[in-house]
Design a protein around this motif. Structure first.
Motif, PDB file in Angstrom:
ATOM      1  N   MET A 366      17.109 -78.787-108.413  1.00  0.00           N
ATOM      2  CA  MET A 366      17.461 -77.731-108.744  1.00  0.00           C
ATOM      3  C   MET A 366      15.878 -77.116-108.500  1.00  0.00           C
ATOM      4  N   SER A 367      15.192 -78.764-107.831  1.00  0.00           N
ATOM      5  CA  SER A 367      13.773 -78.227-106.508  1.00  0.00           C
ATOM      6  C   SER A 367      14.080 -77.359-105.314  1.00  0.00           C
ATOM      7  N   ASP A 368      15.519 -77.227-104.746  1.00  0.00           N
ATOM      8  CA  ASP A 368      15.371 -76.703-103.461  1.00  0.00           C
ATOM      9  C   ASP A 368      16.962 -75.686-103.873  1.00  0.00           C
ATOM     10  N   ASN A 369      17.958 -75.819-104.204  1.00  0.00           N
ATOM     11  CA  ASN A 369      17.942 -74.532-104.841  1.00  0.00           C
ATOM     12  C   ASN A 369      18.169 -73.731-106.550  1.00  0.00           C
ATOM     13  N   TRP A 434      15.808 -72.762 -99.538  1.00  0.00           N
ATOM     14  CA  TRP A 434      14.757 -73.230 -99.743  1.00  0.00           C
ATOM     15  C   TRP A 434      13.053 -72.030 -99.997  1.00  0.00           C
ATOM     16  N   ALA A 435      13.658 -71.127 -99.639  1.00  0.00           N
ATOM     17  CA  ALA A 435      12.641 -69.910 -99.723  1.00  0.00           C
ATOM     18  C   ALA A 435      12.192 -70.185-101.442  1.00  0.00           C
ATOM     19  N   LEU A 436      13.316 -69.949-102.811  1.00  0.00           N
ATOM     20  CA  LEU A 436      12.633 -70.904-103.535  1.00  0.00           C
ATOM     21  C   LEU A 436      12.510 -72.260-104.071  1.00  0.00           C
ATOM     22  N   ALA A 437      12.148 -73.542-102.826  1.00  0.00           N
ATOM     23  CA  ALA A 437      12.276 -74.472-103.152  1.00  0.00           C
ATOM     24  C   ALA A 437      11.108 -74.409-104.442  1.00  0.00           C
ATOM     25  N   SER A 438      10.450 -76.010-104.488  1.00  0.00           N
ATOM     26  CA  SER A 438      10.036 -76.122-105.522  1.00  0.00           C
ATOM     27  C   SER A 438       9.543 -77.335-105.318  1.00  0.00           C
ATOM     28  N   ASN A 439       8.319 -78.056-105.954  1.00  0.00           N
ATOM     29  CA  ASN A 439       8.362 -79.418-105.941  1.00  0.00           C
ATOM     30  C   ASN A 439       7.730 -80.401-107.715  1.00  0.00           C
TER      31      ASN A 439
END
Length: 475
Positions: A366-369, A434-439
């Motif tokens: 979920m951090s990359d999608n 990628w635009a919504l990606a998080s850490n």
């Protein structure tokens, strides 16, 4: 093994679990003679070895071709109506300096929605006149930046914002080029959170009259036409995202042209521009049937021609804003498989037994999608590093985050022998991934590599642990 009762209605049992459905993939993606997935002939194992996983793999030629496809199809359809169409790439789908340069080189303009996206555009050398700034709550600093750059247009979302833009432009001694975003009340058959033209949401100026008999949209026009700091270009509508049929765009076009006619009749002014937004759908799964740009363009042009004639209205310059339809299919995400497990689901099959579901864990999630979590979005996946004759089994691809909702692909038939170390590819991840990606869980965001001529180059580098700790001031 055979079809699973756990499968959703739209998911068919594959005759060949190794097959690729072309509409879901970039044009340069295919299997090699020995069955490995490759993009422009470059094997995914080589890409993974050099760049690591998870990884966004972008077919640059495909991206450029899709951008050019919208440009050419809409220019052809509207050539005799208004001299062609201004195509704005919706940067929110996926933006970096390379992408900003590509769309400019392909003759597109660029739509941004923050100061950060404007900074990317400026760094990429996009001409300011080709830029648009969206957003429902632009800061004064963002408005000042846009005016200082001489932006082609600011899409204003409310009366409050219009007054703020006028005040800032007046203080700076300049004039703001403005489009007014209206809510035409058209229902888009899409997820509630990405349908944006109904009344009960945060975007746009309502076209419904208030108790005093004037709609917020009409009030905004009246204000803009008399403000010395505002140059009113026209009006804008965006009815939603992931839309497959042209009917919604056609209804919106009729309503917007009707509004332009009312402005003419009330103020004696023909506004020169009309933006019909974006939201064109792509094929994430076999249930999705996207339309070609030419089909959409011709349908929309026919309606604009008919309605403008009926209203005795000169056809305004049309603009559109594709984003997902350009970026989405151009990219797939490459993951490495880790843990797998098979669980018994609380359901009973035809023989009275429990139903198995295979969980396949990958090194992202979920951090990359974030789209499956946000929108219940569906994707598919294929075994990418090899082909196999193993039977397909109902599977769920999940990430490595500490969340039960960390699902990458909810339902997919994958070969039974998928195992740790295999590579999986998930297509259609070029937009809003990628635009919504998080850490989340302090995972580093993946790299993005662009492939052209069979060579991969990094256009966004992978984050490192040093990056993650750089803003932590506790050390």
């Amino acid at each position: 093994m055979g079809a699973s009762a756990l499968a959703p209605d739209w998911l068919s049992f594959p005759a060949d679990a190794n097959a690729l459905r072309g509409v879901q993939w970039a044009a340069g993606v295919a299997r090699t003679d020995d069955g490995e997935l490759a993009v422009q002939g470059l094997r995914v194992s080589e890409v993974a070895r050099e760049h690591g996983t998870p990884l966004f793999v972008l077919d640059e030629d495909d991206f450029r071709a899709r951008a050019a496809g919208f440009r050419d199809a809409f220019n052809a359809a509207f050539a005799d109506l208004c001299g062609g169409v201004d195509v704005y790439y919706a940067g929110k789908a996926f933006l970096c300096t390379e992408v900003a340069r590509w769309v400019t080189e392909e003759g597109l303009r660029l739509d941004t929605c923050s100061g950060g996206e404007l900074a990317v555009a400026r760094r990429a050398g996009v001409p300011a006149g080709n830029l648009s700034l969206h957003g429902n709550n632009k800061s004064s600093a963002e408005i000042e930046t846009a005016l200082g750059m001489g932006l082609g247009r600011i899409v204003v979302d409310s009366l409050d914002e219009l007054e703020r833009v006028a005040a800032i432009a007046g203080r700076l001694g300049t004039t703001a080029n403005v489009m007014l975003r209206l809510t035409p009340g058209v229902h888009a058959s899409t997820h509630e959170f990405i349908a944006t033209a109904h009344e009960d949401q945060k975007f746009g100026l309502s076209m419904v009259a208030d108790d005093a008999g004037a709609s917020p949209a009409a009030q905004a026009v009246a204000f803009a036409l008399v403000s010395p700091a505002i140059h009113l270009l026209g009006v804008h509508a965006h009815i939603g995202s992931q839309i497959f049929e042209a009917e919604g765009f056609e209804v919106a076009a009729r309503k917007m042209l009707g509004f332009l006619a009312s402005v003419r009749d009330t103020h004696g002014v023909q506004l020169p521009e009309l933006d019909l937004g974006g939201g064109y759908g792509i094929a994430y799964t076999e249930a999705d049937t996207p339309r070609e740009p030419a089909e959409l363009a011709q349908a929309m042009a026919a309606v604009v021609r008919e309605e403008a004639a009926a209203l005795s209205l000169q056809v305004p310059r049309i603009s559109i804003e594709p984003g997902r339809a350009i970026a989405g299919p151009s990219t797939f995400t490459l993951y490495e498989v880790g843990v797998r497990k098979t669980v018994a689901v609380d359901a009973v099959d035809a023989d009275g037994g429990t139903l198995p579901r295979r969980y396949v864990s990958v090194d992202g999630g979920m951090s990359d999608n974030a789209r499956p979590v946000l929108y219940d979005a569906d994707y598919t996946a294929v075994l990418a590093s090899r082909v196999t004759g193993s039977d397909p089994i109902m599977s769920r691809v999940v990430g490595k985050h500490c969340e039960s909702g960390d699902i990458v692909v909810r339902d997919v038939y994958l070969p039974d022998d998928v195992a740790a170390g295999d590579l999986l590819a998930v297509p259609g991840t070029g937009a809003y991934c990628w635009a919504l990606a998080s850490n989340y869980n302090y995972l580093a965001r993946p790299a993005v590599v662009a492939v052209r001529g069979g060579v991969a180059r990094t256009i966004i580098r992978r984050e490192t642990e040093d990056d993650l700790l750089a803003r932590d001031m506790g050390a």
